[in-house]
Design a protein around this motif. Structure first.
Motif, PDB file in Angstrom:
ATOM      1  N   TYR A   1      30.941  11.012 -20.301  1.00  0.00           N
ATOM      2  CA  TYR A   1      32.343  10.912 -20.711  1.00  0.00           C
ATOM      3  C   TYR A   1      33.288  10.818 -19.508  1.00  0.00           C
ATOM      4  N   LEU A   2      33.016  11.570 -18.450  1.00  0.00           N
ATOM      5  CA  LEU A   2      33.931  11.621 -17.309  1.00  0.00           C
ATOM      6  C   LEU A   2      33.683  10.541 -16.256  1.00  0.00           C
ATOM      7  N   ILE A   3      32.461  10.071 -16.131  1.00  0.00           N
ATOM      8  CA  ILE A   3      32.142   9.149 -15.039  1.00  0.00           C
ATOM      9  C   ILE A   3      31.811   7.746 -15.538  1.00  0.00           C
ATOM     10  N   LYS A   4      30.875   7.637 -16.464  1.00  0.00           N
ATOM     11  CA  LYS A   4      30.391   6.306 -16.847  1.00  0.00           C
ATOM     12  C   LYS A   4      31.394   5.522 -17.686  1.00  0.00           C
ATOM     13  N   GLU A   5      32.034   6.159 -18.646  1.00  0.00           N
ATOM     14  CA  GLU A   5      32.991   5.455 -19.504  1.00  0.00           C
ATOM     15  C   GLU A   5      34.216   4.952 -18.729  1.00  0.00           C
TER      16      GLU A   5
ATOM     17  N   ASN B   1      34.380   4.277 -15.600  1.00  0.00           N
ATOM     18  CA  ASN B   1      33.886   3.250 -14.679  1.00  0.00           C
ATOM     19  C   ASN B   1      33.694   1.920 -15.406  1.00  0.00           C
ATOM     20  N   LYS B   2      33.215   1.992 -16.642  1.00  0.00           N
ATOM     21  CA  LYS B   2      33.029   0.774 -17.433  1.00  0.00           C
ATOM     22  C   LYS B   2      34.378   0.107 -17.715  1.00  0.00           C
ATOM     23  N   ASN B   3      35.375   0.923 -18.018  1.00  0.00           N
ATOM     24  CA  ASN B   3      36.717   0.389 -18.270  1.00  0.00           C
ATOM     25  C   ASN B   3      37.313  -0.229 -17.008  1.00  0.00           C
ATOM     26  N   VAL B   4      37.103   0.417 -15.880  1.00  0.00           N
ATOM     27  CA  VAL B   4      37.607  -0.108 -14.612  1.00  0.00           C
ATOM     28  C   VAL B   4      36.939  -1.439 -14.278  1.00  0.00           C
ATOM     29  N   GLN B   5      35.651  -1.541 -14.502  1.00  0.00           N
ATOM     30  CA  GLN B   5      34.936  -2.794 -14.235  1.00  0.00           C
ATOM     31  C   GLN B   5      35.428  -3.913 -15.152  1.00  0.00           C
ATOM     32  N   ALA B   6      35.666  -3.590 -16.424  1.00  0.00           N
ATOM     33  CA  ALA B   6      36.171  -4.600 -17.361  1.00  0.00           C
ATOM     34  C   ALA B   6      37.557  -5.069 -16.939  1.00  0.00           C
ATOM     35  N   LEU B   7      38.408  -4.123 -16.537  1.00  0.00           N
ATOM     36  CA  LEU B   7      39.745  -4.486 -16.081  1.00  0.00           C
ATOM     37  C   LEU B   7      39.686  -5.315 -14.805  1.00  0.00           C
TER      38      LEU B   7
END
Length: 80
Positions: free
Chosen positions: A5-9, A11-17
């Motif tokens: 919840y704190l790291i992977k999610e 990070n996924k949003n940042v990569q998509a952005l």
């Protein structure tokens, strides 16, 4: 669960952005390149048309009997 919840999610949003912004930057670059190309084509066309017109005017100036055209014929030949 907490790590997910704190790291992977996030990070996924940042990569998509990041991918979205990279795509927008690339589209802007391509649009700018296409616009520059069109400007260069327009300038070349205008120069070509102007050159052809001046060359034709110079030929007509040599053939014409009117004093006005003969008077400024040297200028047309100089520009052509």
């Amino acid at each position: 669960m907490l790590v997910n919840y704190l790291i992977k999610e996030p990070n996924k949003n940042v990569q998509a952005l990041s991918e979205k912004m990279d795509m927008q930057n690339e589209l802007k670059r391509q649009h700018h390149a296409a616009f520059q190309y069109r400007l260069k084509r327009l300038a070349a066309t205008k120069v070509g048309i102007t050159s052809a017109f001046l060359a034709g005017a110079a030929v007509q100036a040599g053939k014409s009997e009117t004093s006005l055209v003969r008077k400024y014929g040297w200028l047309v030949r100089l520009l052509a």
